[in-house]
Write a protein that holds these residues in place. Structure first.
Motif, short mmCIF file in Angstrom:
data_model
loop_
_atom_site.label_atom_id
_atom_site.label_comp_id
_atom_site.label_asym_id
_atom_site.label_seq_id
_atom_site.Cartn_x
_atom_site.Cartn_y
_atom_site.Cartn_z
N PRO A 232 19.36 39.85 -28.95
CA PRO A 232 18.23 40.53 -28.31
C PRO A 232 18.36 42.04 -28.50
N PHE A 233 17.23 42.74 -28.47
CA PHE A 233 17.29 44.21 -28.54
C PHE A 233 16.28 44.82 -27.59
N LEU A 234 16.62 46.03 -27.15
CA LEU A 234 15.74 46.83 -26.30
C LEU A 234 15.63 48.23 -26.88
N ARG A 235 14.51 48.85 -26.66
CA ARG A 235 14.33 50.25 -27.01
C ARG A 235 14.77 51.09 -25.81
N VAL A 236 15.47 52.19 -26.08
CA VAL A 236 15.92 53.09 -25.01
C VAL A 236 15.40 54.49 -25.29
N ALA A 237 15.19 55.23 -24.21
CA ALA A 237 14.59 56.56 -24.34
C ALA A 237 15.61 57.65 -24.60
N SER A 238 16.88 57.40 -24.26
CA SER A 238 17.88 58.47 -24.35
C SER A 238 19.27 57.87 -24.40
N PHE A 239 20.23 58.72 -24.67
CA PHE A 239 21.64 58.31 -24.64
C PHE A 239 22.01 57.83 -23.24
N GLU A 240 21.59 58.57 -22.23
CA GLU A 240 21.92 58.20 -20.85
C GLU A 240 21.31 56.84 -20.48
N ASP A 241 20.10 56.60 -20.95
CA ASP A 241 19.45 55.32 -20.70
C ASP A 241 20.24 54.19 -21.33
N ALA A 242 20.72 54.39 -22.56
CA ALA A 242 21.50 53.36 -23.25
C ALA A 242 22.80 53.06 -22.52
N VAL A 243 23.51 54.09 -22.09
CA VAL A 243 24.78 53.90 -21.41
C VAL A 243 24.58 53.17 -20.08
N GLN A 244 23.53 53.56 -19.35
CA GLN A 244 23.25 52.91 -18.07
C GLN A 244 22.97 51.43 -18.26
N LYS A 245 22.17 51.09 -19.25
CA LYS A 245 21.84 49.68 -19.50
C LYS A 245 23.05 48.92 -20.03
N ALA A 246 23.85 49.55 -20.87
CA ALA A 246 25.04 48.89 -21.40
C ALA A 246 26.02 48.55 -20.28
N ASN A 247 26.17 49.45 -19.32
CA ASN A 247 27.11 49.23 -18.21
C ASN A 247 26.61 48.22 -17.19
N ASP A 248 25.34 47.88 -17.27
CA ASP A 248 24.77 46.93 -16.31
C ASP A 248 25.13 45.51 -16.75
N ASP B 249 27.19 62.53 -33.28
CA ASP B 249 27.45 63.56 -32.27
C ASP B 249 28.79 63.26 -31.59
N ILE B 250 29.80 64.09 -31.87
CA ILE B 250 31.12 63.87 -31.29
C ILE B 250 31.09 63.99 -29.78
N ARG B 251 30.16 64.79 -29.25
CA ARG B 251 30.08 64.93 -27.79
C ARG B 251 29.66 63.60 -27.15
N ARG B 252 28.75 62.89 -27.79
CA ARG B 252 28.37 61.58 -27.28
C ARG B 252 29.54 60.61 -27.35
N MET B 253 30.29 60.66 -28.43
CA MET B 253 31.46 59.79 -28.54
C MET B 253 32.43 60.03 -27.40
N MET B 254 32.70 61.30 -27.11
CA MET B 254 33.64 61.61 -26.05
C MET B 254 33.09 61.23 -24.69
N ARG B 255 31.80 61.41 -24.50
CA ARG B 255 31.20 61.00 -23.23
C ARG B 255 31.29 59.48 -23.05
N VAL B 256 31.03 58.76 -24.12
CA VAL B 256 31.10 57.30 -24.04
C VAL B 256 32.51 56.84 -23.68
N SER B 257 33.53 57.51 -24.20
CA SER B 257 34.90 57.13 -23.89
C SER B 257 35.18 57.27 -22.40
N ARG B 258 34.43 58.10 -21.73
CA ARG B 258 34.60 58.30 -20.30
C ARG B 258 33.61 57.48 -19.47
#
Length: 480
Positions: A390-406, A419-428
């Motif tokens: 299945p796939f969903l469209r997301v509006a932003s990086f934050e939207d993707a992370v929130q849905k992934a964690n759900d 974007d290395i900043r996104r990579m580092m944010r995802v690690s956290r």
């Protein structure tokens, strides 16, 4: 038809008396390729008794001597690679090239474990008392029970067996009843490699009987299991009275996040590999895709073209997709697809069970792709373990992370971005134990493979996984 009817206990091939037989089926053609004992609790206890008896002498050998035997087993796996791969195809159904890859992985797990023989280290520290030192040793846990899933029966057995033996434990293996031949083949090679009687034992049967007996027995000191979250919960309950040490690698629901700056061709290829390898029967599979709305249409055009090019067929002809492992597994997936569509999912590619022509025998399934319009669809909550994404469209990086964690799961996840900043944010911010950045799945022996939340406890591989097969002993040495 190969008629096995034996288990491997205390260095001998035995036929348990008074037990039923389980037929082992080739998922590509439904032919019975072997029959194996459906072992009872008494047989499980016999195997544990043999392991208990052998463990002390095995642990008394220098670690480098234990490693020598495990190295020999790894070499025998490679010497017999083609016959092992063909056997894997017959009982599990994966394409032959993937079966060969599993055999190589099994050898790698064993070799890496053997290389750790000189890395079993402790500590010495000063005491608060005069003429005294504190020593902390790492010592074997004792008798290890290994329970393995049907998707990678040989690699999973070797992944557990190698570090268990090198660290001085004895081992009782029970492979899943759908794919028991890999474990029995490994036992035959272990016998050739010179592993002493009782140090490695293999029984067959069902989890509800023989498996439960292995877990609940006071003779087993640790249980390491790879399988479903449901089975992991049952083992957790069964082990509670004995306060048994557990390492459980359970289900996954990996989010596959693609941002607007991703290399789309690379992301598409990784998405296909991570979803359809082994017919989608991989715990780290791409289970749900979150696509940034700016690139979603282009990504999906490329993705669908690639999916439609996948070849389904006889696994010995090395297609992209072999059969599912069983008809029951297809039933589960069809129920999930129906529930998803009832809840509003839109079938972009409608696949399903294949029954005609060359697929009239066997457990065949073509890929399905579903577009979802919310993260509450039931197919987002449950592990599919098959060729459905299945796939969903997301509006932003934050939207993707929130849905992934759900999610209740926390095994693996993917992020495609430059974007290395996104990579580092995802690690956290992403609550998953294993994250793949800009690549498909596939862990390495020196890493650490583990799950969080409902994906398990403990872990495998690398120095951290090896350490799980050891316990610590503290000694206060006073020479005053």
């Amino acid at each position: 038809m190969v008629d096995q009817r034996e288990v491997f206990i205390d260095g001998e091939w035995l036929t348990p008396s008074g037990v039923d037989q389980i037929e082992v089926e080739n998922p590509a053609n439904e032919q019975v390729i072997a029959t194996i004992p459906d072992c009872d609790a008494a047989t499980a206890q016999t195997a544990l008794t043999a392991a208990k008896k052998a463990q002390s002498d095995w642990a008394g050998l220098p670690a480098i001597e234990r490693a020598r035997v495990v190295h020999a087993l790894s070499a025998l796996v490679l010497e017999n690679a083609e016959s092992l791969a063909v056997s894997l195809v017959a009982e599990q159904g994966k394409p032959i090239s993937q079966a060969r890859g599993e055999v190589q992985a099994a050898a790698n797990f064993l070799t890496y474990a053997a290389e750790n023989a000189r890395r079993i280290e402790g500590d010495i520290m000063p005491s608060d008392n005069p003429d005294e030192e504190i020593m902390i040793r790492r010592v074997p846990r004792g008798v290890i029970v290994g329970l393995t899933a049907w998707n990678y029966p040989l690699a999973l057995a070797a992944r557990k067996l190698g570090p268990a033996l090198v660290s001085g434990n004895s081992f009782v293996l029970m492979s899943h009843e759908i794919t028991p031949l890999a474990g029995l083949n490994l036992a035959a090679l272990a016998q050739q490699a010179g592993i002493p009687a009782g140090v490695f034992n293999v029984i067959t049967g069902r989890g509800a009987v023989a498996g439960r007996a292995l877990v609940e027995s006071p003779l087993s000191d640790m249980v390491t299991m790879t399988g479903s979250t449901r089975a992991g919960r049952e083992i957790f309950r069964s082990a509670a009275d004995q306060l048994k040490v557990l390492s459980l690698e359970l289900g996954g629901k990996a989010p596959f996040i693609v941002m607007e700056d991703a290399d789309l061709d690379k992301a598409v290829e990784a998405a296909v590999i991570a979803r359809f390898t082994n017919c989608g029967q991989v715990c780290t599979c791409n289970e749900r895709m979150y696509l940034h709305q700016d690139i979603a249409d282009l990504f999906m055009r490329k993705f669908l073209d690639r999916v439609l090019s996948l070849r389904i067929g006889d696994p010995m002809s090395d297609p992209d997709l072999g059969p599912k492992v069983s008809s029951v597994e297809i039933d589960k997936i069809e129920e999930l697809i129906a529930a998803a569509i009832s809840a509003g999912a839109e079938p972009i590619l409608q696949g399903g069970r294949l029954r005609d022509g060359e697929f009239s025998k066997g457990h065949w399934m073509s890929p399905s792709v579903l577009e979802l319009h919310g993260n509450d669809n039931p197919i987002i909550r449950s592990e599919v373990f098959g060729p459905v994404v299945p796939f969903l469209r997301v509006a932003s990086f934050e939207d993707a992370v929130q849905k992934a964690n759900d999610s209740d799961y926390g095994l693996s996840a993917y992020l495609f971005t430059q974007d290395i900043r996104r990579m580092m944010r995802v690690s956290r911010e992403l609550n998953f134990a294993e994250i793949y950045f800009n690549r498909a799945n596939g862990e390495q022996v020196q890493g650490y493979h583990a799950g969080w939340n409902q994906s398990g406890i403990g872990g495998e591989d690398g120095k951290y996984g090896f350490d799980g097969y050891l316990k610590k002993q503290t000694m206060y040495v006073n020479w005053s």
